[in-house]
Design a protein around this motif. Sequence first.
Motif, PDB file in Angstrom:
ATOM      1  N   THR A 248       0.527  -1.251   0.344  1.00  0.00           N
ATOM      2  CA  THR A 248       0.123   0.471   0.206  1.00  0.00           C
ATOM      3  C   THR A 248       0.720   1.277   0.229  1.00  0.00           C
ATOM      4  O   THR A 248       1.646   1.257   1.141  1.00  0.00           O
ATOM      5  CB  THR A 248      -0.914  -0.123   0.865  1.00  0.00           C
TER       6      THR A 248
ATOM      7  N   ARG B 189       0.857   5.942   2.072  1.00  0.00           N
ATOM      8  CA  ARG B 189       0.908   6.075   3.893  1.00  0.00           C
ATOM      9  C   ARG B 189       1.854   7.833   4.579  1.00  0.00           C
ATOM     10  O   ARG B 189       2.674   7.295   3.515  1.00  0.00           O
ATOM     11  CB  ARG B 189       0.699   4.659   3.905  1.00  0.00           C
TER      12      ARG B 189
ATOM     13  N   ALA C 272      -4.764  -6.673  11.685  1.00  0.00           N
ATOM     14  CA  ALA C 272      -5.148  -5.873  10.711  1.00  0.00           C
ATOM     15  C   ALA C 272      -3.971  -5.429  10.559  1.00  0.00           C
ATOM     16  O   ALA C 272      -3.998  -4.846   8.971  1.00  0.00           O
ATOM     17  CB  ALA C 272      -6.217  -5.645  11.307  1.00  0.00           C
TER      18      ALA C 272
ATOM     19  N   GLU D 272      -1.917  -7.043   7.754  1.00  0.00           N
ATOM     20  CA  GLU D 272      -3.315  -7.586   6.636  1.00  0.00           C
ATOM     21  C   GLU D 272      -3.387  -6.551   5.831  1.00  0.00           C
ATOM     22  O   GLU D 272      -3.111  -6.657   4.180  1.00  0.00           O
ATOM     23  CB  GLU D 272      -3.873  -8.407   7.104  1.00  0.00           C
ATOM     24  N   GLU D 273      -3.864  -5.360   5.952  1.00  0.00           N
ATOM     25  CA  GLU D 273      -4.072  -4.592   5.354  1.00  0.00           C
ATOM     26  C   GLU D 273      -3.714  -3.902   4.250  1.00  0.00           C
ATOM     27  O   GLU D 273      -4.102  -2.721   2.963  1.00  0.00           O
ATOM     28  CB  GLU D 273      -4.905  -3.004   6.430  1.00  0.00           C
ATOM     29  N   VAL D 274      -1.859  -3.341   4.549  1.00  0.00           N
ATOM     30  CA  VAL D 274      -0.519  -3.090   3.543  1.00  0.00           C
ATOM     31  C   VAL D 274      -0.310  -3.932   3.268  1.00  0.00           C
ATOM     32  O   VAL D 274       1.001  -3.329   2.602  1.00  0.00           O
ATOM     33  CB  VAL D 274      -0.465  -2.004   4.928  1.00  0.00           C
TER      34      VAL D 274
END
Length: 242
Positions: free
Chosen positions: A100, A103, A140, A143-145
Amino acid sequence: MPALKPVTTRSALLTLLLGAELPSLTTRELVAAASVVGFAEPAVRVALSRMAAAGDVVRDDEGRHRLSDRLLERQRRQDRATRPAVHDWDGSWEIVAVTTAGRTAADRADLRTTLGELRLAELREGVWTRPANLAIDWPAAVEEVSDRFTGAAATDARELAGRLWDLGDWARTARELLAATDTTDPVLRFTACATSGRHLLTDPVLPAELLPRDWPGEELRASHVAYKQWVNDMRRSLVDAG
């Protein structure tokens, strides 16, 4: 010998609460235990009031103090540091690739901290890895990025581990802390134990195949657990005697 920084009253009380076998302790228990390791009752009571105001501890109607929710995760991390969930290593490595973009700097710093706490090391920017010998509960926030993979090292695994972690420096500090706990001075021993707890959080917990000979990780863990038990036994005996 490592330069042991003096433990503040707040740090001493947090160490006692983090290492306690009970979810909460009374003011009397904390005063009794802190007195043995060099902290006077007035200083303990002032520190407890300030810690409650700062949200470090929560005081109930019965006068018992427990860690705030924010610090309960720190307690869980310390418990995992003394009892890491390891399993046999099949030669594979955990690989986390951050995918991701965009950020903030704060978000990137938080992710680095989280991955470090999970005992991964950064192979290159955005790519983190470690031997797959630990049971990891992936949060999380990771996991999310990122995407996660497992793979085998194409280079020598021991050489790779030596590049990712400064194992010699960690072992030297661990041995110095073990030596520092071998004292009859309760204040110095308490300080060394508190420092040992923080040092264990940085142990990469590698498979035996990748560690130098005479790795002191297990010895430091055993020493830390034994000292925590002594502190808890001492606290109970002082309260019972009073």
